[in-house]
Structures are given as C-alpha cells and as structure tokens.
Enzyme design. Structure first.
Site, PDB file in Angstrom:
ATOM      1  N   ARG A 178       0.827  -1.203   0.000  1.00 18.22           N
ATOM      2  CA  ARG A 178       0.000   0.000   0.000  1.00 18.22           C
ATOM      3  C   ARG A 178       0.862   1.255   0.000  1.00 18.22           C
ATOM      4  NH1 ARG A 178      -5.009  -0.236   2.578  1.00 18.22           N
ATOM      5  NH2 ARG A 178      -4.518   1.557   3.862  1.00 18.22           N
ATOM      6  N   ARG A 182       9.338   6.414  -3.219  1.00 10.71           N
ATOM      7  CA  ARG A 182       9.528   7.355  -4.337  1.00 10.71           C
ATOM      8  C   ARG A 182      10.940   7.931  -4.358  1.00 10.71           C
ATOM      9  NH1 ARG A 182       4.635  10.210  -2.259  1.00 10.71           N
ATOM     10  NH2 ARG A 182       2.819   9.084  -3.038  1.00 10.71           N
ATOM     11  N   ARG A 256      -7.345  -7.070  13.804  1.00 11.51           N
ATOM     12  CA  ARG A 256      -6.727  -6.108  14.701  1.00 11.51           C
ATOM     13  C   ARG A 256      -7.767  -5.054  15.025  1.00 11.51           C
ATOM     14  NH1 ARG A 256      -2.676  -7.422  17.149  1.00 11.51           N
ATOM     15  NH2 ARG A 256      -1.951  -5.274  17.333  1.00 11.51           N
ATOM     16  N   ARG A 287       0.348   5.997  16.535  1.00 11.73           N
ATOM     17  CA  ARG A 287       0.292   7.339  15.950  1.00 11.73           C
ATOM     18  C   ARG A 287      -0.581   8.269  16.774  1.00 11.73           C
ATOM     19  NH1 ARG A 287      -2.615   5.366  10.274  1.00 11.73           N
ATOM     20  NH2 ARG A 287      -4.064   3.962  11.275  1.00 11.73           N
ATOM     21  N   GLU A 310      -3.306   6.456  19.223  1.00  7.52           N
ATOM     22  CA  GLU A 310      -3.804   5.168  18.719  1.00  7.52           C
ATOM     23  C   GLU A 310      -2.937   4.006  19.186  1.00  7.52           C
ATOM     24  OE1 GLU A 310      -4.847   5.080  14.539  1.00  7.52           O
ATOM     25  OE2 GLU A 310      -4.169   2.996  14.389  1.00  7.52           O
ATOM     26  N   TYR A 358      -8.970  -5.946   3.434  1.00  5.11           N
ATOM     27  CA  TYR A 358      -8.490  -4.647   3.913  1.00  5.11           C
ATOM     28  C   TYR A 358      -8.905  -3.582   2.880  1.00  5.11           C
ATOM     29  CZ  TYR A 358      -4.783  -1.637   6.030  1.00  5.11           C
ATOM     30  OH  TYR A 358      -4.054  -0.648   6.651  1.00  5.11           O
ATOM     31  N   ASP A 360     -10.212  -0.019   1.506  1.00  2.91           N
ATOM     32  CA  ASP A 360     -10.328   1.396   1.841  1.00  2.91           C
ATOM     33  C   ASP A 360     -11.741   1.846   1.486  1.00  2.91           C
ATOM     34  OD1 ASP A 360      -7.761   1.729   2.733  1.00  2.91           O
ATOM     35  OD2 ASP A 360      -6.969   2.278   0.768  1.00  2.91           O
TER      36      ASP A 360
HETATM   37  N1  UDP Z   1       3.900   1.327   7.920  1.00  2.42           N
HETATM   38  C1  UDP Z   1       5.071   1.448   8.650  1.00  2.42           C
HETATM   39  N2  UDP Z   1       5.457   2.687   9.104  1.00  2.42           N
HETATM   40  C2  UDP Z   1       4.702   3.781   8.892  1.00  2.42           C
HETATM   41  C3  UDP Z   1       3.518   3.657   8.157  1.00  2.42           C
HETATM   42  C4  UDP Z   1       3.121   2.414   7.689  1.00  2.42           C
HETATM   43  O1  UDP Z   1       5.742   0.467   8.890  1.00  2.42           O
HETATM   44  O2  UDP Z   1       5.095   4.878   9.353  1.00  2.42           O
HETATM   45  C5  UDP Z   1       3.524  -0.024   7.404  1.00  2.42           C
HETATM   46  C6  UDP Z   1       2.783  -0.837   8.451  1.00  2.42           C
HETATM   47  O3  UDP Z   1       3.128  -2.197   8.262  1.00  2.42           O
HETATM   48  C7  UDP Z   1       1.324  -0.604   8.096  1.00  2.42           C
HETATM   49  C8  UDP Z   1       1.373  -0.558   6.577  1.00  2.42           C
HETATM   50  O4  UDP Z   1       2.627   0.089   6.306  1.00  2.42           O
HETATM   51  O5  UDP Z   1       0.500  -1.631   8.566  1.00  2.42           O
HETATM   52  C9  UDP Z   1       0.208   0.192   5.916  1.00  2.42           C
HETATM   53  O6  UDP Z   1       0.118   1.499   6.432  1.00  2.42           O
HETATM   54  P1  UDP Z   1      -1.125   2.435   6.203  1.00  2.42           P
HETATM   55  O7  UDP Z   1      -0.761   3.804   6.640  1.00  2.42           O
HETATM   56  O8  UDP Z   1      -1.620   2.250   4.818  1.00  2.42           O
HETATM   57  O9  UDP Z   1      -2.200   1.852   7.220  1.00  2.42           O
HETATM   58  P2  UDP Z   1      -3.607   2.464   7.688  1.00  2.42           P
HETATM   59  O10 UDP Z   1      -3.561   3.941   7.489  1.00  2.42           O
HETATM   60  O11 UDP Z   1      -4.668   1.773   6.876  1.00  2.42           O
HETATM   61  O12 UDP Z   1      -3.661   2.106   9.119  1.00  2.42           O
END
Ligand code: UDP
Length: 393
Positions: A178, A182, A256, A287, A310, A358, A360
């Site tokens: 996901r 870049r 989860r 976060r 969170e 999963y 969106d």
């Molecule tokens: N991830 C990470 N560090 C970050 C952000 C994301 O390791 O700072 C990894 C982590 O495994 C996470 C996945 O990338 O489960 C997908 O992140 P995303 O932000 O898409 O998750 P969401 O916002 O759906 O919780």
C-alpha cells in the site's frame, strides 16, 4: 413497517451498505431498511464534533478520501463536495522526524546526507541485495527488498510490529504494498488522482446518501436479534463480520482493533499536522491524530484541540474489528466460509467485515457499485418478474 415488508435489508450503515441502499432506492425504487447495531451511521468513517474543542473528530481514526476511480469520485459528488486537502504524514523515529511514505527527503535524512535519485537507488539496491530479486511473499522480505535494511529497521519494523503484533515474516506483503517508495521529493501520502475531505464531514455524506424516502435507517438494532424474522428469499446485504454470520462454525477470523485515547489540549495546535506516526517499538502507541489539521479551511473559534493516541491490539469477539490479519490459517477459515455462502443465494456479503478484506473507503464504494449492477439489480428485477407472474396467474 415490519422488516419483512422491505424489498431489501442492509446490515451495516458504512460505505458499502449506504452506497448499496442509496442505489437500490434511487435506481430501482425499491424499499430498503438499513440496520446497524451502533447508534450512528457511517461505520468506521463516522465523524462528529467534539463538544469540548469544537473540532470535528473521526471517532474511529483519521479517514482521508482518495481514489483513482473516476466512477467512485463522480458518484460521491452527488452527496458532497470535497476540499483540496492533501495528506502528508510525518514519522518520528529515534527522536528525529522523517517524511512518510519513503521519498528522497526520507532517504537523505535517514543516511544523513543529500542524495540524488541515482545515489539513493544505488544505496538501497546495495542493501536490498538478493532480497530484492526474490519474489517476496511476506512483509519483511518485501520491505527489505524494496527499501533495504536501514530504512526497514528505522521506519517499518517497529511500527509494523506494534500495529500487527505479528512477526512481519508472517504478514502478507500486500500490507506494505500500500505504501509507495519514491525517488522524488513528492511527499504526498496517497498517489491517487483524486483526494480530499468531504467539505461538511463524513457523517453529512451518509445523511445525504440515506435520506431517500424509500430508505429507513434503524440504529441500535443487531441483525442477529432480527434475522429469524426475515422472509426466506428476502434480499440481505450483509456487511458485518463474516464469521459471526455463520456462528463462528469454521473458526474465528483474526482481526486487529485499535484503541483511541482522547485528549483535549488547551492549545490551538498540538503537533502541527494531522497524523504523526511513531516508529519506535518502545513508544506504546502507533500514531497521534490531530483532526483540526484535516480542515485547514475551517475557522476554529477555541484555542483548543482534540487529539487521539492510537494503540493497536488483537480484537476479541466484543471488540470493533478494524484490520483483517489474514494469516494462512485465516485464509483457510475464509475458504470454508466462502463455501458456506453458496447456501445463501439471497445474501450478498460485502464491505471490509463482510468480505474479510483490507478495503479502503473508495474500494468499498467501488465494490458496492459493481455488485449493485451485476447482482442486486438482476436479482431484484428477477424477483419483480416472479411477483408479476404470480399476480397475473
Ligand atoms: N507502515 C510502517 N510505518 C509507517 C507507516 C506504515 O511500517 O510509518 C507499514 C505498516 O506495516 C502498516 C502498513 O505500512 O500496517 C500500511 O500502512 P497504512 O498507513 O496504509 O495503514 P492504515 O492507514 O490503513 O492504518
């Protein structure tokens, strides 16, 4: 009206259910009852104004709307306009600040020096080594193969461990796919063509979708308390947990959940941006959300702000499921439920919970629009034919 009087019963008022209900009512003129065991519409996208700070918060965590689908984007314009919000995420690791997803600024900061795209690619390729060549199936191999050890250890390993409490070697590579990597300074979180926040918030979108006179919304109603009373061939759109539908007969699917700890601070700005990720394993939360920053166009009268910390953990039966874990064992259980679904031709399973995917928001809406055209419309047209035949007889 009794539940049996409706043409369709939609279980769950999230994006999948609301999209389906709106289409059924507006396109087919059929009656729909939307039930939800929660006391609000919107599923996990629900938003409300926090009375203490006056800030609109997302009770289940930050939701940013983004999609590449012209169809989904134009469909939503019927119910809301969007702001030009562009999501950017900061990750804090070992006391320093990094831009997320990984881009040239992140790589230069992690290695402590300015790098051109070519230099950065070479450094990462050298670290990724053989891992980069193999067809990685698990999250760790996939991540190390695409970003190298240094970035993986700094920004991904701890965060992933906290979010999933599962060895990253046992997690599906899809989870990390996901996130883009870049070799430019583009620091936008999403790469999609369309992005923005609903101008008047998410709940207003749902109210708009569900206001059709043929739609009746009943909140605080658990499907399993009323399921017995439905007609045998009544069309049901079920967006609740799939394993619960079948009484957990083939086992519990792994999910989860997150715990969001609310705080109101007497400052106009707590962290300077909407979402900051905390990558270190020692920091217990994943976060911090500060919702005010999702709507910089709004005037907030009070010098107060609401934040949510969170925390992620395994979901028990009573918890709100958020993310499907999808281990090999889960996949096997899901296969069994798929076989059982065949015995319910009048039930359509959809949404994140109903399909154990999963998804969106935009994917849930896209899936609902597609299923409406390919399954619901023909099903209801067929039912209408049968009724007409019966009447003519
Ligand atoms: N991830 C990470 N560090 C970050 C952000 C994301 O390791 O700072 C990894 C982590 O495994 C996470 C996945 O990338 O489960 C997908 O992140 P995303 O932000 O898409 O998750 P969401 O916002 O759906 O919780």
């Amino acid at each position: 009206m009794h539940l049996t009087d409706f043409d369709v019963v939609v279980v769950g008022a999230g994006f999948y259910g609301a999209t389906m209900a709106e289409r059924v009512a507006s396109q087919l003129g059929c009656s729909v009852c939307v039930i939800d065991r929660r006391h609000h519409v919107g599923g996990n996208a629900y938003s409300e104004v926090d009375a203490e700070s006056g800030v609109e918060v997302h009770r289940y965590g930050t939701h940013i709307f983004h999609t590449n689908s012209e169809l989904v984007w134009s469909h939503l314009q019927r119910f809301t306009s969007f702001t030009d919000y562009r999501h950017r995420v900061i990750t804090v690791a070992r006391g320093r600040v990094y831009s997320m997803p990984i881009n040239l600024a992140t790589i230069s900061a992690a290695f402590g020096r300015h790098m051109t795209p070519q230099e950065a690619s070479a450094v990462i390729a050298a670290e990724a080594g053989a891992a980069g060549q193999s067809r990685a199936l698990n999250l760790e191999d996939k991540a190390v193969g695409s970003i190298g050890r240094t970035l993986y250890d700094l920004l991904i390993r701890g965060y992933t461990q906290k979010q999933w409490q599962t060895d990253p070697k046992d997690l599906s590579a899809d989870i990390i796919s996901r996130l883009p990597v870049r070799m430019t300074y583009n620091d936008r979180y999403f790469s999609d063509r369309f992005e923005g926040m609903p101008s008047r918030g998410y709940t207003a979108v749902f109210q708009q979708m569900l206001k059709h006179p043929k739609i009746d919304v009943r909140l605080g109603v658990d499907f399993f308390d009323v399921a017995e009373s439905l007609r045998p061939r009544q069309l049901v759109i079920y967006t609740g947990p799939i394993d619960r539908f079948f009484g957990y007969r083939c086992g519990l699917l792994g999910w989860r959940t997150v715990e969001l700890e609310r705080q109101v601070h007497d400052v106009a700005d707590f962290q300077g941006t909407a979402v900051i990720n905390y990558a270190d394993e020692e920091v217990p939360f994943t976060r911090i959300h500060e919702f005010k920053h999702l709507h910089p166009e709004r005037e907030h009268a009070l010098a107060k702000t609401t934040i949510y910390r969170e925390y992620s953990r395994f979901a028990g039966r009573e918890d709100e499921p958020y993310y499907p874990i999808n281990t090999q064992a889960d996949k096997r259980i899901m296969e069994s439920y798929k076989i059982m679904m065949a015995a319910h031709p009048n039930v359509i399973f959809g949404g994140r919970l109903g399909s154990y995917k999963y998804l969106d928001m935009h994917q849930a809406i896209g899936a609902a629009l597609k299923t409406f055209e390919h399954q619901v419309r023909p099903f209801l047209a067929g039912a209408g034919m049968r009724e007409r035949v019966a009447v003519n007889d």
